[in-house]
Design an enzyme around this catalytic site. Structure first.
Site, short mmCIF file in Angstrom:
data_model
loop_
_atom_site.label_atom_id
_atom_site.label_comp_id
_atom_site.label_asym_id
_atom_site.label_seq_id
_atom_site.Cartn_x
_atom_site.Cartn_y
_atom_site.Cartn_z
N GLU A 57 4.14 -17.44 9.26
CA GLU A 57 4.48 -16.78 8.01
C GLU A 57 5.58 -17.56 7.27
OE1 GLU A 57 3.36 -14.85 5.98
OE2 GLU A 57 5.03 -14.04 4.82
N ASN A 96 7.71 13.12 -14.38
CA ASN A 96 7.97 12.33 -13.18
C ASN A 96 8.60 13.28 -12.18
OD1 ASN A 96 7.36 9.89 -14.25
ND2 ASN A 96 9.46 9.14 -14.37
N GLY A 97 8.25 13.16 -10.92
CA GLY A 97 8.94 13.98 -9.93
C GLY A 97 8.01 15.00 -9.33
N HIS A 157 1.28 -31.01 23.27
CA HIS A 157 -0.12 -31.40 23.19
C HIS A 157 -0.44 -32.17 21.91
CE1 HIS A 157 -0.96 -29.17 26.81
NE2 HIS A 157 -0.40 -28.09 26.30
N TRP A 185 1.89 6.18 -10.71
CA TRP A 185 1.69 5.40 -9.48
C TRP A 185 1.60 6.45 -8.40
CZ3 TRP A 185 0.85 0.70 -7.35
CH2 TRP A 185 1.38 0.39 -6.10
#
Ligand code: UD1
Ligand code: F6R
Length: 694
Positions: free
Chosen positions: A566, A115-116, A589, A88
Site C-alpha cells: 500500500e 439536516n439532522g 530470492h 448523503w
C-alpha cells in the site's frame, strides 16, 4: 450528512431560470461532502403555487430532471424565496419520495429541507396521522412539514395569524433532535424561516449599499413566549393547541435600515456550509443553536426559540476572507492531507455504535442476519482493486485465524480474467471505497450469477456495489475526495477486522484473542493521532534525504506485507517515483541485487512474531551498505538504528492492527514527496477517483 441551501431575492429582479440556476449551483458547491439525492422548491406561475423538483443521484441528475419539466424559465420575480437540499444518506436507501424538500400536503403549503434527525418523529407521525395527515415518505423530515401545517391551521381556527417566526417557535416546541432547517410557505410568500440546533447554518447577505451596522440584533418578544423551548417539560403532551402570539412586525433590522427609510434591494443565501455562499458574498452571519432567522422584505431578523441564556444579543455579520478551496479543505493544502489527518475521526466513525468496548462485542447491523450463513460457507473470497485490495491482504490472516474459514484475496480484474470457479456455498466479500469500480462490479455480477453469497464493504451508501450485494457493511469514513485513497484504507481495514470478530463471536477458544483485538481497536484513533505528529520529521526526510530519489523499496512481512504494498502504491501514484513493496522473505530470492548505498529501503520492523526475521532482512540490507528507513515501535531498543538513514517511531498495538498505524507514515511520505515535486496531489496524472472503465 446533507447540504442545505436557500436563496431569497428582494427587489432584485431574477428570472426563474436564474433562480433555479442559483439554487442548483449552490448544491453543486455542497456536493464535495457527498450526495445521493437532491431537490429544490421554487414558486410556480400561479399565486399560492410551489414547485418541487427532486431526483436521486448527483446534482447533475436533479438539473436534468428540472430541465425536463419545461417550466417557463423567463418568468421574472422581483422578490422570491427558494430552498434546496442535497443528501448523503446514512438512513435508508435514497429514493425519490425520500428526497427533500418534504411537504406538508398536496398543495405544498409548507415545504422544508432539513439536516439532522428528529428523534421523536415516530410519536409525532402517529399523532399527525390521527389528525388526518397522510405521509408519503420514510423520512423524519416530513413530520416537520406536516407539523407546520397543523400548527398553522390550529392558529387560524383559534383566530390567530402568527408571524412565520412565531409559527417556527411553536413547531420547534414540539420537536426533539438536531436540525438545520429551512422552511418556505405559500402563506408567507417570498419569505424563508430558518433555524438550527447542532447542525451548522449560516446566512450570506448581499446588498447594493453598505450595511448600516455589521451586526443583527436578536429580537426578543414583548411578552414572554409560551413556546420557549427551554420551558419544555418532559411530561408535556405532544401537539397542545397552539396559542398564537403577537403577529405584529414592529421591528426593523438596524443593519438593513436605509437613509430614506425606503426598502433596500437585497439578496440572501442560506447554507449549511460557507462553500455555497462565498461566490455570491463574503458577508455572512453564522446562526447559533436555537436561533430563528426570518428573512422578509429585504431584512434578516433573528429570534430565539428559547429564553436567552447568556448569549450575546447581537449576531455579527462577518467578512469571510476565505477562498472556496480553503473552506472545503480547512487548514489543509490538499484534500489528501485533510483526509490523512481525518483518520482519528474516520476510524472512530467506522466503529461507532458497532463495537461495544465494555462487553467486548461487535454488532454489525448490516450482517447480523447473515452471520450464520457466512459461518457455514466453504471459503471466503475477498475481491477488490488497488488500495481496497491491500486492505483485504492486510486482514486476510486475522480473518483466517478467527473464523477458521479459508480466505483467498483476489484482484477483481485477474479474478475475472481467470474465470475463477465460484460456487453457491462461497461467500464473496467486495471491498470498494466508491462502490462503483467497474472491475469489482463485474466480478460481483459474476459471483451473483453463480449464486454465491455476496457481501459489500463500501464507503458510498447507495452505490452500485452497496445496492447489488446481498448484505454488507458501510465503512462510514465520510466522502473521500483526494484521488489517493487514505482514510478509506484504514476504515476498510477496521471494517474487515470487525467482520472477522463478528463471525467468530461464537468461538469460545477465541475469547482472549478477541478481547485483545477489541481493546486494541479502542485505542486506534488516539494512536493514529500520535503517529500524525510525525509529519514534521517526515517532511524534512522528504525534503532532504529522499528529495532526489528515483526509486524506493518497501520491505515488510506477515501483516506488514500489505502495508509495504500500500505504501508503494501511494508513493508511485502521487509522486511518480518508482516504488515497490517487497515481502521481506523474498529479499534473498532476487531483490537483494538492487541493494546498494543509494537505494532507500523503508523497512517495517514493528513487534510481532516475525520481528526476528525482519531484523534479519534489515541486516542483509545494511551488510550491503544499504541505508534503511526503519519504522519501529516507540522506545524499542531491540533494533539498532546505527546504520539507518532515518527511524520513525509509532505506538505499539495488537499485531493484526499494527498495519493501521504503520501505513500512516507512508501516506505522509507519499504526500510530501509529491508536494516537494510540485505535483497537484489531489489530481495525479492519468488517474481518476472512481474507475468506471475496464
Ligand atoms: C444502519 C444505518 C445507520 C444507522 C444504523 C443504526 C444505513 C445506510 N445505515 O447502519 O445510519 O446509524 O443502522 O442502527 O441506513 N449493505 C449492503 N451492501 C454493502 C453495504 C451495506 O447490502 O456494501 C446493507 C447492509 O446489509 C444493511 C444496509 O445496507 O442492510 C445498511 O448497512 P450499514 O450502514 O453498514 O448498517 P448499520 O451499521 O446497521
Ligand atoms: C489508490 C486508489 C485506487 C483505488 C482503486 C479501487 O490510492 O485509490 O487504487 O483503491 O481504484 O477503488 P475503490 O475502492 O473505489 O473500488
Amino acid at each position: 450528512m446533507c447540504g442545505i441551501f436557500g436563496y431569497v431575492n428582494y427587489l432584485v429582479e431574477k428570472t426563474r431560470g436564474e433562480i433555479s440556476t442559483n439554487l442548483i449551483d449552490g448544491l453543486r458547491k455542497l456536493e464535495y461532502r457527498g450526495y445521493d439525492s437532491a431537490g429544490i422548491a421554487i414558486d410556480g406561475d400561479k399565486p399560492d403555487e410551489t414547485l418541487i423538483v427532486r431526483q436521486i443521484g448527483k446534482v447533475a441528475a436533479l438539473k436534468e430532471e428540472y430541465d425536463s419539466k419545461d417550466y417557463n424559465q423567463d418568468v421574472s420575480f422581483v422578490s422570491h424565496a427558494g430552498i434546496a437540499h442535497t443528501r448523503w444518506a446514512t438512513h435508508g436507501q435514497p429514493k425519490q419520495i425520500n428526497c427533500h424538500p418534504q411537504r406538508s400536503d398536496v398543495n405544498n403549503e409548507f415545504v422544508v429541507v432539513h439536516n439532522g434527525i428528529i428523534t421523536n418523529f415516530r410519536e409525532l407521525k402517529t399523532l399527525l396521522i390521527n389528525k388526518g395527515f397522510k405521509f408519503e415518505s420514510d423520512t423524519d423530515t416530513e413530520c416537520i412539514a406536516k407539523l407546520f401545517k397543523h400548527v398553522y391551521d390550529t392558529n387560524l381556527k383559534n383566530g390567530n395569524s402568527p408571524d412565520f417566526n412565531e409559527l417556527m417557535k411553536q413547531v420547534l416546541f414540539e420537536i426533539d433532535g438536531s436540525y438545520g432547517l429551512l422552511v418556505k410557505s405559500i402563506h408567507y410568500p417570498n419569505e424563508v424561516c430558518a433555524t438550527r440546533k447542532g447542525s451548522p447554518l449560516l446566512v450570506g447577505v448581499k446588498t447594493e449599499r453598505k450595511l448600516k451596522v455589521d451586526f443583527v440584533d436578536v429580537e426578543f418578544p414583548d411578552v414572554e413566549s409560551s413556546h420557549d423551548i427551554s420551558a419544555k417539560k418532559e411530561d408535556l403532551g405532544l401537539l397542545p393547541v397552539a396559542q398564537g402570539e403577537s403577529s405584529l412586525r414592529h421591528s426593523q433590522s438596524r443593519a438593513f435600515l436605509s437613509e430614506d427609510g425606503l426598502p433596500q434591494p437585497a439578496e440572501f443565501f442560506l447554507s449549511s456550509d460557507p462553500a455555497a455562499v462565498i461566490q455570491h458574498t463574503k458577508k455572512v452571519l453564522f446562526l447559533e443553536d436555537d436561533d430563528i432567522a426570518h428573512i422578509y422584505d429585504g431584512e434578516l431578523h433573528i429570534h430565539r426559540a428559547r429564553k436567552d441564556d447568556n448569549l450575546s444579543a447581537t449576531r455579527a455579520i462577518q467578512t469571510l476572507e476565505l477562498e472556496l478551496a480553503q473552506i472545503m479543505k480547512g487548514p489543509y493544502k490538499h484534500f489528501m492531507q485533510k483526509e490523512i489527518f481525518e483518520q482519528p475521526e474516520s476510524t472512530f466513525n467506522t466503529m461507532r455504535g458497532r463495537v461495544d468496548f465494555i462487553n467486548h462485542r461487535v454488532n454489525l447491523g448490516g450482517l447480523k442476519s447473515w452471520l450464520t450463513t457466512i459461518r457455514r460457507c466453504r471459503r471466503i473470497i475477498m475481491i477488490a482493486c488497488g488500495t481496497s485490495y491491500h486492505s483485504c491482504l492486510a486482514t486476510r490472516s486475522i480473518f483466517e485465524e478467527l473464523t477458521e474459514i479459508p480466505v483467498s484475496v483476489e484482484l477483481a480484474s485477474d479474478f475475472l480474467d481467470r474465470k475463477s470457479p465460484v460456487f453457491r456455498d462461497d461467500t464473496c466479500i467486495f471491498v470498494s471505497q466508491s462502490g462503483e469500480t467497474l472491475d469489482s462490479m463485474l466480478a460481483l455480477q459474476y459471483c451473483l450469477e453463480r449464486d454465491a453469497l455476496t457481501v459489500g464493504v463500501v464507503n458510498s451508501v447507495g452505490s452500485s456495489i452497496s445496492r447489488s450485494t446481498h448484505c454488507g457493511v458501510h465503512i462510514n469514513a465520510g466522502p473521500e475526495i483526494g484521488v489517493a485513497s487514505t482514510k478509506a484504507y484504514t476504515s476498510q481495514y477496521i471494517a474487515l477486522v470487525m467482520i472477522a470478530l463478528s463471525l467468530s463471536d461464537d468461538r469460545v477458544s477465541q475469547i482472549q484473542r478477541r478481547h485483545e483485538i477489541i481493546e486494541g481497536l479502542q485505542k486506534i484513533p488516539e494512536q493514529i493521532k500520535k503517529v500524525l505528529t510525525l509529519e514534521e520529521s517526515i517532511k524534512s526526510l522528504c525534503t532532504e534525504e529522499l528529495s532526489t530519489q528515483k526509486s524506493l523499496l518497501l520491505l515488510g512481512r506477515g501483516y506488514q506485507h500489505a502495508t509495504a504494498l500500500e505504501g508503494a502504491l501511494k508513493i508511485k501514484e502521487i509522486s511518480y517515483i518508482h516504488s515497490e513493496g517487497v515481502l521481506a522473505g523474498e529479499l534473498k530470492h532476487g531483490v537483494l541485487a538492487l541493494v546498494d548505498d543509494q537505494l532507500p529501503i523503508i523497512a517495517f520492523a514493528t513487534r510481532d512474531s516475525l520481528f526476528p526475521k525482519v531484523i534479519n532482512s534489515i541486516e542483509q540490507v545494511t551488510a550491503r551498505s544499504g541505508r534503511p528507513i526503519i519504522i519501529k515501535n516507540e522506545g524499542d531498543t531491540g533494533i539498532s538504528a546505527e546504520r539507518a538513514l532515518a527511524v520513525l517511531e509509532v505506538p505499539q498495538t495488537v499485531d493484526c492492527l499494527q498495519g493501521l498505524l504503520n501505513v500512516i507514515p507512508l501516506q505522509l511520505i507519499s504526500y510530501w514527496l509529491a508536494v516537494n515535486k510540485g505535483i497537484d496531489v489531489d489530481f495525479p496524472r492519468n488517474l481518476a477517483k472512481s474507475v468506471t472503465v475496464e
